[in-house]
Motif scaffolding. Structure first.
Motif, PDB file in Angstrom:
ATOM      1  N   GLY A  90       0.834  -1.183   0.000  1.00  0.00           N
ATOM      2  CA  GLY A  90       0.000   0.000   0.000  1.00  0.00           C
ATOM      3  C   GLY A  90       0.874   1.241   0.000  1.00  0.00           C
ATOM      4  N   PHE A  91       0.478   2.241  -0.735  1.00  0.00           N
ATOM      5  CA  PHE A  91       1.144   3.534  -0.672  1.00  0.00           C
ATOM      6  C   PHE A  91       0.146   4.608  -1.007  1.00  0.00           C
ATOM      7  N   VAL A  92       0.438   5.818  -0.548  1.00  0.00           N
ATOM      8  CA  VAL A  92      -0.459   6.941  -0.716  1.00  0.00           C
ATOM      9  C   VAL A  92       0.268   8.033  -1.482  1.00  0.00           C
ATOM     10  N   TYR A  93      -0.325   8.473  -2.572  1.00  0.00           N
ATOM     11  CA  TYR A  93       0.239   9.578  -3.330  1.00  0.00           C
ATOM     12  C   TYR A  93      -0.068  10.895  -2.628  1.00  0.00           C
ATOM     13  N   GLN A  94       0.796  11.880  -2.852  1.00  0.00           N
ATOM     14  CA  GLN A  94       0.578  13.191  -2.240  1.00  0.00           C
ATOM     15  C   GLN A  94      -0.746  13.789  -2.736  1.00  0.00           C
ATOM     16  N   PHE A  95      -0.991  13.689  -4.044  1.00  0.00           N
ATOM     17  CA  PHE A  95      -2.245  14.177  -4.618  1.00  0.00           C
ATOM     18  C   PHE A  95      -2.937  12.985  -5.253  1.00  0.00           C
TER      19      PHE A  95
END
Length: 96
Positions: A90-95
């Protein structure tokens, strides 16, 4: 000592362009340990998204090795890569 949950070794990513190959990652090494939180920062075009796409099994690197929980995932077919993404990554993009 615990083993990395993600290990990136000598990863290179080159994209084909009209003017030839564009190398955005060259010999990248990274280990992420259990419980560790990692942030990638850098200027536009420095390869952050390319590294995330390779480490997240969304794209294959041009060369190098990616290991998830100690297993080399480079030779896996798309179905197996999708399963690992669903279960382990899992990872989260800044935008978004």
């Amino acid at each position: 000592m615990s083993k990395p949950v993600l290990s990136v070794r000598n990863v290179t990513r080159t994209y084909d362009t009209a003017s030839g190959g564009l190398t955005v990652l060259k010999g990248v090494n990274l280990d992420v340990m259990p419980g560790e939180v990692v942030g990638l920062i850098g200027p536009s075009g420095s390869g952050k998204s390319s590294l995330l796409h390779a480490a997240g099994l969304l794209e294959r690197p041009t060369s190098g090795e990616i290991r998830i929980d100690g297993a080399d995932v480079g030779g896996l077919d798309e179905r197996a890569r999708t399963h690992i993404r669903l279960a382990s990554i899992g990872f989260v993009y800044q935008f978004h």
